[in-house]
Design an enzyme around this catalytic site. Sequence first.
Site, PDB file in Angstrom:
ATOM      1  N   ASN A 123     -10.824  -1.211 -51.565  1.00  0.00           N
ATOM      2  CA  ASN A 123     -11.438  -1.378 -50.043  1.00  0.00           C
ATOM      3  C   ASN A 123     -10.504  -1.808 -49.177  1.00  0.00           C
ATOM      4  O   ASN A 123      -9.708  -2.687 -49.475  1.00  0.00           O
ATOM      5  CB  ASN A 123     -12.661  -2.113 -50.194  1.00  0.00           C
ATOM      6  CG  ASN A 123     -13.272  -1.935 -48.826  1.00  0.00           C
ATOM      7  OD1 ASN A 123     -13.578  -0.943 -48.092  1.00  0.00           O
ATOM      8  ND2 ASN A 123     -13.933  -3.359 -48.126  1.00  0.00           N
TER       9      ASN A 123
ATOM     10  N   HIS B  13     -10.139  -3.811 -45.470  1.00  0.00           N
ATOM     11  CA  HIS B  13     -11.285  -4.892 -44.827  1.00  0.00           C
ATOM     12  C   HIS B  13     -10.128  -5.200 -43.566  1.00  0.00           C
ATOM     13  O   HIS B  13      -9.329  -5.566 -43.881  1.00  0.00           O
ATOM     14  CB  HIS B  13     -11.552  -5.808 -45.374  1.00  0.00           C
ATOM     15  CG  HIS B  13     -12.243  -6.790 -44.732  1.00  0.00           C
ATOM     16  ND1 HIS B  13     -13.913  -6.687 -44.547  1.00  0.00           N
ATOM     17  CD2 HIS B  13     -12.083  -8.081 -44.178  1.00  0.00           C
ATOM     18  CE1 HIS B  13     -14.238  -7.503 -43.692  1.00  0.00           C
ATOM     19  NE2 HIS B  13     -13.376  -8.478 -43.504  1.00  0.00           N
TER      20      HIS B  13
ATOM     21  N   SER C 186      -6.542  -6.362 -45.009  1.00  0.00           N
ATOM     22  CA  SER C 186      -6.491  -6.446 -46.485  1.00  0.00           C
ATOM     23  C   SER C 186      -6.789  -5.122 -47.157  1.00  0.00           C
ATOM     24  O   SER C 186      -7.957  -4.771 -46.860  1.00  0.00           O
ATOM     25  CB  SER C 186      -7.197  -7.731 -46.933  1.00  0.00           C
ATOM     26  OG  SER C 186      -6.622  -8.899 -46.079  1.00  0.00           O
TER      27      SER C 186
ATOM     28  N   ASP D 118     -16.233  -8.405 -50.339  1.00  0.00           N
ATOM     29  CA  ASP D 118     -15.018  -8.580 -49.556  1.00  0.00           C
ATOM     30  C   ASP D 118     -14.449  -9.670 -50.216  1.00  0.00           C
ATOM     31  O   ASP D 118     -13.573 -10.504 -49.827  1.00  0.00           O
ATOM     32  CB  ASP D 118     -15.133  -8.793 -48.200  1.00  0.00           C
ATOM     33  CG  ASP D 118     -15.680  -7.657 -47.336  1.00  0.00           C
ATOM     34  OD1 ASP D 118     -16.400  -8.076 -46.401  1.00  0.00           O
ATOM     35  OD2 ASP D 118     -15.404  -6.617 -47.976  1.00  0.00           O
TER      36      ASP D 118
END
Length: 205
Positions: A109, A111, A138, A147
């Site tokens: 992912n 972020h 990130s 996260d």
Amino acid sequence: MAEPVRVAILISGSGSNMVRLVESMTGDHPARPVLVLSNVPDAGGLARARALGVPTAVVDHRAYPDRAAFEAALHDRLASARADLICLAGFMRVLTAPFVARWQGRMLNIHPSLLPKYRGLDTHARALAAGDAEAGCSVHEVTPDLDAGPVLGQARVPVLPGDTPESLARRVLEQEHRLYPEVLRRVAAGDRRAVTIDAGQSGGG
Ligand code: GRF
């Protein structure tokens, strides 16, 4: 010649990160995009993916009675594409622990903050409110805690006088477009060492 790593990209919006990921997976890149999937039927990124020749799909979370049913349909669509690796790119549904467990270690992912700072939403407004001198983005592995997974790459940008959440978001997004392809290439090649990019630096590493 090894089979390319089959990458599915999940989006909910315009898909600018998705476009950079797809454009990066050419030539000697160890991966290829096999699917762009959205939970939002009219997400702008779907048309951009089709224009790049990548198959698309919609699994609309509103069409399912609960998260488990939605995620079962999501998993089936990813499995039928024989995806090896998932890249979340502006995918705005929080995935439950059972789903994450099925893709553990195979889901990334991006972020828009320097994790572990500012998990969740409104990252730029929070960085400005805190008076931070720098911000960034990130790429991390997805784990059941939102996260909170291992960070695989970060890019830093300065916070400038007069910055608003919008102007900071634009500066960070430019770095997202460099960082995510860099991390994907590494992960697809089996390299999970964390990489840091500075806004002033050209290229990755
Ligand atoms: C990006 O800022 C990403 O970090 C966040 O959502 C935004 C998506 O942008 N999770 P796009 O759809 O890739 O343009």
